[in-house]
Structure formats: structure tokens, C-alpha cells
Design a protein around this motif. Structure first.
Motif, PDB file in Angstrom:
ATOM      1  N   ALA A  63     -35.650   7.972 -32.023  1.00 49.22           N
ATOM      2  CA  ALA A  63     -36.224   6.725 -31.198  1.00 49.22           C
ATOM      3  C   ALA A  63     -35.064   5.606 -31.757  1.00 49.22           C
ATOM      4  CB  ALA A  63     -37.251   6.328 -31.382  1.00 49.22           C
ATOM      5  N   LYS A  64     -35.086   4.627 -30.965  1.00 50.77           N
ATOM      6  CA  LYS A  64     -34.205   3.229 -30.940  1.00 50.77           C
ATOM      7  C   LYS A  64     -35.081   2.471 -31.255  1.00 50.77           C
ATOM      8  CE  LYS A  64     -30.897   0.394 -28.633  1.00 50.77           C
ATOM      9  NZ  LYS A  64     -30.985  -0.439 -27.578  1.00 50.77           N
ATOM     10  N   VAL A  65     -34.932   1.555 -32.250  1.00 47.36           N
ATOM     11  CA  VAL A  65     -35.523   0.325 -32.546  1.00 47.36           C
ATOM     12  C   VAL A  65     -35.353  -0.690 -31.658  1.00 47.36           C
ATOM     13  CG1 VAL A  65     -36.681  -1.273 -34.093  1.00 47.36           C
ATOM     14  CG2 VAL A  65     -36.238   1.246 -34.660  1.00 47.36           C
ATOM     15  N   ILE A  66     -36.130  -1.228 -30.631  1.00 46.23           N
ATOM     16  CA  ILE A  66     -35.884  -2.522 -29.803  1.00 46.23           C
ATOM     17  C   ILE A  66     -36.138  -3.669 -30.369  1.00 46.23           C
ATOM     18  CG2 ILE A  66     -36.218  -3.374 -27.653  1.00 46.23           C
ATOM     19  CD1 ILE A  66     -37.227  -0.554 -26.555  1.00 46.23           C
ATOM     20  N   VAL A  83     -44.141   2.856 -27.845  1.00 46.12           N
ATOM     21  CA  VAL A  83     -43.044   3.892 -27.985  1.00 46.12           C
ATOM     22  C   VAL A  83     -43.005   4.046 -26.415  1.00 46.12           C
ATOM     23  CG1 VAL A  83     -41.840   6.014 -28.522  1.00 46.12           C
ATOM     24  CG2 VAL A  83     -43.558   4.854 -30.095  1.00 46.12           C
ATOM     25  N   PHE A  84     -41.718   3.723 -25.827  1.00 46.48           N
ATOM     26  CA  PHE A  84     -41.322   4.068 -24.388  1.00 46.48           C
ATOM     27  C   PHE A  84     -40.649   5.307 -24.376  1.00 46.48           C
ATOM     28  CE2 PHE A  84     -41.641  -0.652 -24.736  1.00 46.48           C
ATOM     29  CZ  PHE A  84     -42.623  -1.046 -23.604  1.00 46.48           C
ATOM     30  N   VAL A  85     -41.356   6.219 -23.540  1.00 42.18           N
ATOM     31  CA  VAL A  85     -40.629   7.384 -23.458  1.00 42.18           C
ATOM     32  C   VAL A  85     -39.907   7.498 -22.364  1.00 42.18           C
ATOM     33  CG1 VAL A  85     -42.533   8.483 -24.548  1.00 42.18           C
ATOM     34  CG2 VAL A  85     -42.716   8.335 -22.152  1.00 42.18           C
ATOM     35  N   ALA A  89     -44.094  -3.811 -32.595  1.00 43.52           N
ATOM     36  CA  ALA A  89     -42.697  -2.989 -32.782  1.00 43.52           C
ATOM     37  C   ALA A  89     -42.548  -2.246 -31.481  1.00 43.52           C
ATOM     38  CB  ALA A  89     -42.733  -2.258 -33.995  1.00 43.52           C
ATOM     39  N   LEU A  90     -41.247  -2.442 -30.913  1.00 45.30           N
ATOM     40  CA  LEU A  90     -40.920  -1.649 -29.395  1.00 45.30           C
ATOM     41  C   LEU A  90     -40.050  -0.350 -30.141  1.00 45.30           C
ATOM     42  CD1 LEU A  90     -40.686  -3.979 -26.780  1.00 45.30           C
ATOM     43  CD2 LEU A  90     -42.927  -3.101 -27.558  1.00 45.30           C
ATOM     44  N   LEU A  91     -40.090   0.485 -29.635  1.00 43.40           N
ATOM     45  CA  LEU A  91     -39.105   1.744 -29.871  1.00 43.40           C
ATOM     46  C   LEU A  91     -39.066   2.346 -28.513  1.00 43.40           C
ATOM     47  CD1 LEU A  91     -40.255   1.465 -32.773  1.00 43.40           C
ATOM     48  CD2 LEU A  91     -40.252   3.714 -33.241  1.00 43.40           C
ATOM     49  N   ALA A  92     -38.106   3.171 -28.456  1.00 40.00           N
ATOM     50  CA  ALA A  92     -37.588   3.741 -27.160  1.00 40.00           C
ATOM     51  C   ALA A  92     -36.991   5.254 -27.518  1.00 40.00           C
ATOM     52  CB  ALA A  92     -36.615   2.984 -26.186  1.00 40.00           C
ATOM     53  N   THR A  93     -37.426   6.389 -26.749  1.00 42.69           N
ATOM     54  CA  THR A  93     -37.143   7.606 -26.997  1.00 42.69           C
ATOM     55  C   THR A  93     -36.708   8.097 -25.709  1.00 42.69           C
ATOM     56  OG1 THR A  93     -37.562   9.902 -27.939  1.00 42.69           O
ATOM     57  CG2 THR A  93     -39.428   8.398 -27.107  1.00 42.69           C
ATOM     58  N   ASP A  94     -35.640   9.084 -25.579  1.00 41.54           N
ATOM     59  CA  ASP A  94     -35.564   9.929 -24.663  1.00 41.54           C
ATOM     60  C   ASP A  94     -36.484  10.896 -24.216  1.00 41.54           C
ATOM     61  OD1 ASP A  94     -34.593  11.551 -26.342  1.00 41.54           O
ATOM     62  OD2 ASP A  94     -32.528  11.973 -25.818  1.00 41.54           O
ATOM     63  N   LYS A  95     -37.330  11.158 -25.230  1.00 35.68           N
ATOM     64  CA  LYS A  95     -38.363  12.569 -24.955  1.00 35.68           C
ATOM     65  C   LYS A  95     -39.344  11.982 -23.938  1.00 35.68           C
ATOM     66  CE  LYS A  95     -37.435  14.515 -29.256  1.00 35.68           C
ATOM     67  NZ  LYS A  95     -36.217  14.036 -29.402  1.00 35.68           N
TER      68      LYS A  95
END
Lengths: 140, 117
Positions: free
Chosen positions: B12-15, B69-71, B90-96
Motif C-alpha cells: 500500500a501507499k501511505v497517503i 485502507v482504501f482498496v 492514517a490513510l493507505l491505498a492499495t490496488d488489491k
């Protein structure tokens, strides 16, 4: 606390994006009073679900939150369409929200049940065509 | 599990919330329906969702959650990022996808642990 405190909030019904602002503010206010995090979370969730309901169903309304030495009482008033069948509305999964609201993450039919779940007592006073008053009490 | 482990497990990317990577989380839930999230109380938990609007941040704040976590490569708006910063989330984003992201965290030892009131 020597005197009862009352927080008043106007809930704007025109904008779903801003829904929940009153709950966020209330949470800050309660933190300043030094109330336990567990109680604050219950009050906040109950208030938030109520606020979302007012925005979705009643074009907004107002909320009064009274803090005494023994409890916190949230009173939500709206001039919306009223609730036709309260027993039905209290069932988990029942919702009259539109698909549009569901696409925004609400309308799962959990709002009122959640409000009851997180309060120690809840009363619904609703008149079809006139509006709804919901009173929730959380003991300290 | 630490937030940085979630980041690694999900690629994941940390936003926002770089400074929160060492924070521990003890439970998680995955849902696009916020009222379902609000029905289960957990402590210091993480929310995985494909829903992107301000109510996701407010729901997490009401629940005292520490990480979202945004998927499915969903990205939050600037307004949402500001809200999260204000709330210390904390906001994270993943392509999963949601199912896979939840599975990876579960496999990594992060359980549900929600308690229905």
C-alpha cells in the motif's frame, strides 16, 4: 461539573458530505469535559447515526445534548416525513433509503438499531407528516 | 500488527499519517457500508473499504479507528485527507480488492475481534 451543560447543533440537511460535523464537534466537546473514551464513543456513534438519519430522511434538523452528573441525553428533532411503523424501522436491515444513499455507504437499515444499541434508553416520538423527536440517554 | 506491516502486506501507499507507521492495530473490519462498521466496536482498529467519501473518515473518527485502507486503487479527495489529518487517522491505498486485502491481513495475524454491543 456543577451545572448541567447543553450543546446545541443545527444539522444542515442539504449536503450529505458535511453530515456528521455536529457529531465531530460534540466529540471534541465531550473530550474537553474529561468523559471516559468508552462513553464518548457510544455517544458519538449514537449522535452520528442520528445526524445521518436527519440528513437522509428529514432534510436536517437540530440536536441538543445535555450533560449532567449522571447521564448524557441526546435529543434529535426534525420536521421530516415521520416514521410510519416504528417497530418495522427498528428492525435491522429495514431501510427506506434510496439506492443513491446506499451507494454513499448508508441505508443498510442499521441506523436506528445502532442508536438503540449504543444508548441505555431510547424513545422515538414520531408523527407522520410532522416530524420525529428521538431521545437517547447514556448513563455516566 | 503495526500500520507499517499493513502497508507492506498490502503493497500500500501511505497517503497521510507517515508518523503513525509504528502504531499498533489490534483488529480490523472490511465493509463499504458504514452503518455495518458502526455496529461493531473494536479498539485501535483499521477499516478497509472501497467507499470514498467524507463519511468514511467521520465513521472512523467516531469509532476511534487509527487507520483506513482504501482498496481497489480508490483515492480520497483533498478534503478527506485534511479531515483524516485533523482526526489523527492514517490513510493507505492499495490496488488489491477488499476480499484479498482482508485475507492478507488476516493471514498476517490481524483478526476481526469486533464486539457487537
Amino acid at each position: 461539573m456543577n451545572e448541567d451543560l447543553i450543546f446545541h447543533f443545527d444539522v444542515d440537511g442539504s449536503d450529505f458530505t458535511s453530515a456528521g460535523q455536529a457529531s465531530v464537534q460534540l466529540k471534541k466537546n465531550l473530550r474537553q469535559l474529561g468523559i471516559s473514551p468508552d462513553i464518548i464513543r457510544r455517544v458519538s456513534i449514537a449522535m452520528y447515526e442520528g445526524e445521518i438519519n436527519m440528513v437522509i430522511h428529514a432534510n436536517g434538523g437540530e440536536a441538543d445534548v445535555a450533560v449532567t452528573e449522571t447521564d448524557i441525553t441526546i435529543t434529535l428533532r426534525d420536521k421530516g416525513p415521520g416514521i410510519k411503523d416504528i417497530d418495522l424501522a427498528m428492525q435491522e436491515g429495514f431501510s427506506t433509503a434510496t439506492d443513491n444513499i446506499r451507494s454513499l455507504g448508508f441505508g443498510a437499515g442499521m441506523g436506528l438499531p445502532n442508536m438503540k444499541r449504543y444508548s441505555d434508553s431510547m424513545e422515538i416520538d414520531s408523527v407522520v407528516g410532522e416530524g420525529t423527536v428521538i431521545t437517547m440517554k447514556i448513563n455516566l | 500488527m503495526k500500520i507499517c506491516q499493513i502497508k507492506d502486506l498490502l503493497g500500500a501507499k501511505v497517503i497521510c499519517g507517515e508518523d503513525m507507521m509504528d502504531r499498533h492495530v489490534y483488529s480490523a473490519c472490511g465493509s463499504d457500508m458504514m452503518s455495518d462498521v458502526l455496529a461493531y466496536v473494536k479498539d485501535q482498529s483499521v477499516l478497509l473499504t472501497g467507499l470514498v467519501n467524507s463519511q468514511v473518515i467521520r465513521t472512523a473518527e467516531m469509532m476511534d479507528m487509527v487507520c483506513i485502507v482504501f482498496v481497489r486503487s480508490k483515492m480520497p479527495s483533498e478534503e478527506m485527507i485534511e479531515l483524516a489529518k485533523d482526526s489523527g487517522i492514517a490513510l493507505l491505498a492499495t490496488d488489491k480488492r477488499l476480499y484479498e486485502a482482508c485475507g492478507k491481513l488476516y493471514e498476517g495475524g490481524l483478526r476481526g475481534n469486533g464486539v457487537k454491543k
